[in-house]
Design an enzyme around this catalytic site. Structure first.
Site, mmCIF file in Angstrom:
data_model
loop_
_atom_site.group_PDB
_atom_site.id
_atom_site.type_symbol
_atom_site.label_atom_id
_atom_site.label_comp_id
_atom_site.label_asym_id
_atom_site.label_seq_id
_atom_site.Cartn_x
_atom_site.Cartn_y
_atom_site.Cartn_z
ATOM 1 N N HIS A 23 0.845 -1.200 0.000
ATOM 2 C CA HIS A 23 0.000 0.000 0.000
ATOM 3 C C HIS A 23 0.881 1.251 0.000
ATOM 4 O O HIS A 23 0.686 2.166 -0.809
ATOM 5 C CB HIS A 23 -0.913 -0.026 1.240
ATOM 6 C CG HIS A 23 -1.783 1.171 1.377
ATOM 7 N ND1 HIS A 23 -3.128 1.135 1.116
ATOM 8 C CD2 HIS A 23 -1.509 2.443 1.751
ATOM 9 C CE1 HIS A 23 -3.644 2.343 1.323
ATOM 10 N NE2 HIS A 23 -2.677 3.149 1.716
ATOM 11 N N GLU A 24 1.850 1.285 0.906
ATOM 12 C CA GLU A 24 2.720 2.455 1.006
ATOM 13 C C GLU A 24 3.606 2.586 -0.230
ATOM 14 O O GLU A 24 3.887 3.697 -0.692
ATOM 15 C CB GLU A 24 3.569 2.402 2.280
ATOM 16 C CG GLU A 24 2.755 2.363 3.571
ATOM 17 C CD GLU A 24 1.687 3.431 3.683
ATOM 18 O OE1 GLU A 24 1.907 4.568 3.197
ATOM 19 O OE2 GLU A 24 0.622 3.151 4.247
ATOM 20 N N HIS A 77 1.782 4.419 -2.999
ATOM 21 C CA HIS A 77 1.910 5.870 -2.845
ATOM 22 C C HIS A 77 3.277 6.325 -3.364
ATOM 23 O O HIS A 77 3.375 7.295 -4.115
ATOM 24 C CB HIS A 77 1.789 6.284 -1.370
ATOM 25 C CG HIS A 77 0.428 6.138 -0.788
ATOM 26 N ND1 HIS A 77 -0.679 6.807 -1.262
ATOM 27 C CD2 HIS A 77 -0.007 5.418 0.276
ATOM 28 C CE1 HIS A 77 -1.732 6.495 -0.530
ATOM 29 N NE2 HIS A 77 -1.352 5.649 0.410
#
Length: 158
Positions: A67-68, A71
Site C-alpha cells: 500500500h505504502e 503511494h
C-alpha cells in the site's frame, strides 16, 4: 525484526511486485497505532507500524508495505497517488495491497467499552452518550444550544 531487516524487506517487495527499486528509507514507528503505515511525500520515506506485524503477521504487513509503495511509486511517477485516484486503486489491486489495515486488539477493546457518561440538556432533555469524561461547561446542546449536565452511569467501574 529491526529497521535494517524492514529496509531489505521493503526493497525486495518493491522489486518483486512493482519491478522498480525502493531508493529511500523504511523504518518502524511504534507510535503508529491507528494506521498500518505512512508515506512521506517530501522525503519519500516510509514508516510501518510494528504493532501490525506483531498482531497480524508478515502476510498482512506485506500488504501494508505494498500500500505504502503504491503511494511511493505513483508519486515519483507523477501519477495519481492519493487513495481516491484511479491510478492508486488500480495499482493497489494489481499488486495485492490492502486498502485498510486491521484494528489492533487493544484499540478494539477500547472501542467496544460501554458508555460511562451521559450528558443531558437541561433545556430540551436531549441525551448524549460518552465513553470519556468531559467538562460539560465547555459544550452546549446541539439541538437547542442549552446547558449540559453530566451523569455517571452505573456500569462505571471506578
Amino acid at each position: 525484526m529491526d529497521n535494517e531487516a524492514l529496509q531489505q524487506w521493503v526493497e525486495q517487495v518493491s522489486l518483486q511486485s512493482f519491478g522498480r527499486p525502493f531508493l529511500h528509507k523504511a523504518t518502524f514507528n511504534s507510535r503508529l497505532k491507528a494506521t498500518g503505515g505512512r508515506y512521506f511525500m517530501k522525503s519519500h520515506h516510509i514508516e510501518i507500524s510494528p504493532h501490525q506485524l506483531m498482531a497480524f503477521g508478515r502476510e498482512e504487513t506485506e500488504k501494508i508495505i505494498k500500500h505504502e509503495l503504491c503511494h511511493y511509486h505513483l508519486h515519483l511517477m507523477k501519477r495519481g497517488y492519493r487513495h481516491r485516484d484511479a491510478d492508486f486503486k488500480n495499482l493497489l489491486a494489481h499488486v495485492g495491497g490492502s486498502r485498510y489495515c486491521g484494528t489492533l486488539p487493544e484499540r478494539a477493546a477500547r472501542k467496544a467499552a460501554p458508555y460511562r457518561y451521559k450528558l443531558v440538556c437541561v433545556k430540551c432533555g436531549m441525551e448524549y452518550m460518552r465513553k470519556r469524561k468531559l467538562d460539560p461547561s465547555k459544550y452546549a446542546c446541539g439541538k437547542c444550544r442549552g446547558k449540559l449536565k453530566i451523569i455517571m452511569l452505573d456500569n462505571n467501574p471506578g
